[in-house]
Write a protein that holds these residues in place. Structure first.
Motif, short mmCIF file in Angstrom:
data_model
loop_
_atom_site.label_atom_id
_atom_site.label_comp_id
_atom_site.label_asym_id
_atom_site.label_seq_id
_atom_site.Cartn_x
_atom_site.Cartn_y
_atom_site.Cartn_z
N UNK A 173 -47.90 -69.83 -30.63
CA UNK A 173 -49.31 -69.80 -31.02
C UNK A 173 -50.13 -70.69 -30.09
N UNK A 174 -51.25 -70.16 -29.62
CA UNK A 174 -52.19 -70.93 -28.80
C UNK A 174 -53.38 -71.26 -29.70
N UNK A 175 -53.64 -72.54 -29.95
CA UNK A 175 -54.72 -72.89 -30.87
C UNK A 175 -55.30 -74.25 -30.53
N UNK A 176 -56.58 -74.41 -30.88
CA UNK A 176 -57.21 -75.70 -30.65
C UNK A 176 -58.73 -75.61 -30.70
N UNK A 177 -59.34 -76.73 -30.36
CA UNK A 177 -60.79 -76.82 -30.27
C UNK A 177 -61.13 -77.83 -29.18
N UNK A 178 -62.14 -77.52 -28.38
CA UNK A 178 -62.57 -78.46 -27.35
C UNK A 178 -63.49 -79.49 -28.00
N UNK A 179 -63.80 -80.54 -27.25
CA UNK A 179 -64.68 -81.59 -27.76
C UNK A 179 -65.66 -82.02 -26.70
N UNK A 180 -66.28 -83.16 -26.94
CA UNK A 180 -67.34 -83.64 -26.05
C UNK A 180 -66.82 -84.57 -24.95
N UNK A 181 -65.54 -84.91 -25.00
CA UNK A 181 -64.99 -85.82 -23.99
C UNK A 181 -64.71 -85.07 -22.68
N UNK A 182 -64.50 -85.82 -21.58
CA UNK A 182 -64.13 -85.18 -20.32
C UNK A 182 -62.93 -84.26 -20.51
N UNK A 183 -63.02 -83.07 -19.92
CA UNK A 183 -62.03 -82.04 -20.16
C UNK A 183 -62.56 -81.02 -21.15
N UNK A 184 -63.51 -81.47 -22.00
CA UNK A 184 -64.20 -80.57 -22.92
C UNK A 184 -65.56 -80.24 -22.34
N UNK A 185 -66.61 -80.66 -23.06
CA UNK A 185 -67.97 -80.40 -22.58
C UNK A 185 -68.56 -79.16 -23.23
N UNK A 186 -69.80 -78.85 -22.85
CA UNK A 186 -70.55 -77.76 -23.48
C UNK A 186 -69.97 -76.40 -23.09
N UNK A 187 -69.64 -75.59 -24.11
CA UNK A 187 -69.13 -74.23 -23.89
C UNK A 187 -70.14 -73.17 -24.33
N UNK A 188 -71.40 -73.57 -24.59
CA UNK A 188 -72.40 -72.62 -25.07
C UNK A 188 -72.89 -71.73 -23.94
N UNK A 189 -72.48 -70.46 -23.98
CA UNK A 189 -72.89 -69.51 -22.94
C UNK A 189 -74.37 -69.16 -23.05
N UNK A 190 -74.93 -69.32 -24.25
CA UNK A 190 -76.32 -68.91 -24.47
C UNK A 190 -77.20 -70.13 -24.74
N UNK A 191 -76.81 -71.29 -24.19
CA UNK A 191 -77.53 -72.53 -24.44
C UNK A 191 -78.30 -73.02 -23.25
N UNK A 192 -78.41 -74.36 -23.13
CA UNK A 192 -79.27 -74.97 -22.12
C UNK A 192 -78.52 -75.39 -20.85
N UNK A 193 -77.20 -75.54 -20.95
CA UNK A 193 -76.42 -75.97 -19.79
C UNK A 193 -76.37 -74.85 -18.76
N UNK A 194 -76.51 -75.16 -17.46
CA UNK A 194 -76.45 -74.11 -16.43
C UNK A 194 -75.22 -73.22 -16.60
N UNK A 195 -75.44 -71.90 -16.50
CA UNK A 195 -74.38 -70.93 -16.78
C UNK A 195 -73.17 -71.14 -15.89
N UNK A 196 -73.40 -71.50 -14.65
CA UNK A 196 -72.28 -71.68 -13.71
C UNK A 196 -71.34 -72.78 -14.17
N UNK A 197 -71.91 -73.86 -14.70
CA UNK A 197 -71.10 -74.99 -15.18
C UNK A 197 -70.31 -74.59 -16.43
N UNK A 198 -70.96 -73.86 -17.33
CA UNK A 198 -70.29 -73.42 -18.55
C UNK A 198 -69.15 -72.45 -18.21
N UNK A 199 -69.41 -71.50 -17.32
CA UNK A 199 -68.36 -70.53 -16.94
C UNK A 199 -67.18 -71.22 -16.28
N UNK A 200 -67.48 -72.25 -15.51
CA UNK A 200 -66.41 -73.03 -14.88
C UNK A 200 -65.50 -73.65 -15.96
#
Length: 256
Positions: A36-63
């Protein structure tokens, strides 16, 4: 609005740090089901914003998305614009890279290598696993989705699409805003089928989801909920109520 007492088997867990930096995983599931592959990202380094439809530049989120997909034993991930409804999308075929499905708040698959993903920042990420059939569903449950019956649709989809009854499922309610922090108006209590208070009062979505899951036939010893509140626990997580525009991503899949 507190969670049901931990008798009859339902239990609270605290997610532990995952192998991938910035992620948290369900410790019991990680130890029990290596496939099973499971989890949740967070706000620490290695995580960060994953909102594709938010304010963070799309290129950074896709990365970030590509980095997460590349670090997990999957070929691709499915995600969708979330509309606080009750639609569950079935994913019957493999995907490669990030695949954007039509708007939906839940995803279901038994295809190995397909990562199901929802973005959250106070709403409840609901993880559903049928270990026998190796089928999984990942659901985004805010109060509107809960009121619309998204959990009922998800459990029904397991039955209709996967042949898995409710008592075969394991359910986890991941990090989200807790019943002490989530104050809402009387109309929300009413929409959730709870008694209407005279004024704004806290509501515990995880408690309501637990009650609904039990009513659907999910076994109490197969229900767990996170000890982490996105607002008050101090965990490295984004909170919409806390003023964060960013989103973490909750994910679930079967390893390829």
């Amino acid at each position: 609005g507190n969670l049901p007492p931990m008798n009859g088997g339902t239990h609270e867990i605290e997610e532990r740090a995952g192998a991938i930096p910035g992620t948290l995983v369900h410790p019991d599931w990680a130890d029990r089901w290596p496939w099973l592959v499971q989890g949740i990202t967070g706000s620490e380094p290695g995580g960060g914003d994953f909102a594709l439809f938010g304010q963070t530049p799309a290129g950074l989120v896709l990365e970030r998305w590509n980095r997460l997909i590349g670090a997990l034993p999957v070929a691709g991930a499915v995600h969708a614009r979330q509309v606080h409804g009750a639609a569950i999308r079935l994913h019957p075929r493999p995907v490669h890279g990030l695949h954007l499905a039509p708007p939906a708040d839940g995803h279901l698959t038994r295809v190995a290598g397909v990562l199901l993903a929802v973005s959250v920042a106070d709403c409840v990420p609901v993880y559903l696993v049928d270990p026998r059939g190796r089928a999984v569903a990942m659901v985004h449950a805010g109060w509107r989705g809960v009121a619309a019956g998204i959990l009922e649709v998800a459990v029904g989809s397991f039955r209709d699409r996967m042949g898995a009854q409710a008592d075969a499922l394991h359910l986890h309610l991941g990090p989200s805003i807790c019943g002490d922090c989530y104050e809402v108006g009387p109309e929300v209590h009413t929409a959730l089928g709870e008694p209407m208070p005279d004024s704004a009062l806290p509501v515990d979505l995880r408690a309501i989801l637990t009650k609904r899951a039990l009513g659907l036939g999910v076994r109490p010893d197969r229900i767990s909920w996170s000890a982490l509140c996105t607002l008050c626990s101090g965990a490295p997580l984004y909170s919409h109520r806390g003023g964060n525009p960013e989103r973490q991503v909750a994910y679930l899949g079967v390893a390829r």
